[in-house]
Design a protein around this motif. Sequence first.
Motif, mmCIF file in Angstrom:
data_model
loop_
_atom_site.group_PDB
_atom_site.id
_atom_site.type_symbol
_atom_site.label_atom_id
_atom_site.label_comp_id
_atom_site.label_asym_id
_atom_site.label_seq_id
_atom_site.Cartn_x
_atom_site.Cartn_y
_atom_site.Cartn_z
ATOM 1 N N TYR A 44 35.025 21.480 53.416
ATOM 2 C CA TYR A 44 33.661 22.032 53.397
ATOM 3 C C TYR A 44 34.230 23.307 52.469
ATOM 4 O O TYR A 44 34.771 24.177 53.073
ATOM 5 C CB TYR A 44 32.981 22.331 54.295
ATOM 6 C CG TYR A 44 32.889 21.027 55.092
ATOM 7 C CD1 TYR A 44 31.810 20.185 54.864
ATOM 8 C CD2 TYR A 44 33.729 20.436 55.949
ATOM 9 C CE1 TYR A 44 31.516 18.991 55.509
ATOM 10 C CE2 TYR A 44 33.554 19.049 56.634
ATOM 11 C CZ TYR A 44 32.503 18.688 56.451
ATOM 12 O OH TYR A 44 32.006 17.303 57.166
ATOM 13 N N LEU A 45 33.622 23.628 51.407
ATOM 14 C CA LEU A 45 33.646 24.869 50.731
ATOM 15 C C LEU A 45 32.617 25.528 50.065
ATOM 16 O O LEU A 45 31.331 25.014 50.064
ATOM 17 C CB LEU A 45 34.477 24.265 49.208
ATOM 18 C CG LEU A 45 35.919 23.899 49.440
ATOM 19 C CD1 LEU A 45 35.986 22.297 49.344
ATOM 20 C CD2 LEU A 45 36.791 24.381 48.541
ATOM 21 N N ALA A 46 32.593 26.602 49.816
ATOM 22 C CA ALA A 46 31.477 27.636 49.476
ATOM 23 C C ALA A 46 31.800 28.938 48.551
ATOM 24 O O ALA A 46 32.810 29.009 48.433
ATOM 25 C CB ALA A 46 30.867 28.196 50.673
ATOM 26 N N LYS A 47 30.697 29.322 47.857
ATOM 27 C CA LYS A 47 31.153 30.258 46.976
ATOM 28 C C LYS A 47 30.002 31.236 46.524
ATOM 29 O O LYS A 47 28.816 30.561 46.642
ATOM 30 C CB LYS A 47 31.386 29.628 45.435
ATOM 31 C CG LYS A 47 31.626 30.473 44.285
ATOM 32 C CD LYS A 47 31.827 29.702 42.997
ATOM 33 C CE LYS A 47 31.633 30.689 41.967
ATOM 34 N NZ LYS A 47 31.937 29.770 40.666
ATOM 35 N N PRO A 48 29.995 32.562 46.624
ATOM 36 C CA PRO A 48 29.095 33.210 46.478
ATOM 37 C C PRO A 48 28.693 33.324 44.900
ATOM 38 O O PRO A 48 29.570 33.160 44.194
ATOM 39 C CB PRO A 48 29.222 34.729 46.699
ATOM 40 C CG PRO A 48 30.904 34.572 46.734
ATOM 41 C CD PRO A 48 31.239 33.090 47.002
ATOM 42 N N LEU A 49 27.515 33.335 44.591
ATOM 43 C CA LEU A 49 26.960 33.152 43.314
ATOM 44 C C LEU A 49 26.613 34.464 42.582
ATOM 45 O O LEU A 49 26.734 34.690 41.352
ATOM 46 C CB LEU A 49 25.689 32.241 43.070
ATOM 47 C CG LEU A 49 25.968 30.920 43.343
ATOM 48 C CD1 LEU A 49 24.785 29.821 43.204
ATOM 49 C CD2 LEU A 49 27.119 30.333 42.576
#
Length: 151
Positions: free
Chosen positions: A136-141
């Motif tokens: 599970y991955l995430a990134k600030p935009l």
Amino acid sequence: MKQDNHFIHISDVADDAEEKFIQQQLWSHSAQFEAVDMRPLRLTLTAEAGNIIAGLLASTWWGSLEIQYLWIDEQYRYGGLGRRLIQQAEAEAIARGCHQAYLDTFSFQALGFYQKLGYRTYGRLAGYAHQFTRYYLAKPLLSDSPQIEEL
């Protein structure tokens, strides 16, 4: 106290009406806390002949881009199309007011690809088909978005 009879129905057949009903009930509940404005986001790339060679399916909601599927035809992989689709989806998400993006991928899929694009692992679950791990991955935009604490 009155005893109610409840029945659990099990099916392996998709029922769009049931799915929509359950989804709407959950969204109605969630809307008590914040309006639910889930919007689909679909991107496709076509060859000159008009056939789809790559696509991305996602949704935007509550300030987040949820990337659900990314597919590139095998003969077009490693040519930058996946990067283009992700970047275009992120740009559209920002235009829709999103500040973060998230997705998941399996150990046999594209973990390194997403990491190169700035996504950080915040969770993992082993044991799929008794051999694969789901990441599970995430990134600030946006530059002022909360940062992702990586595992």
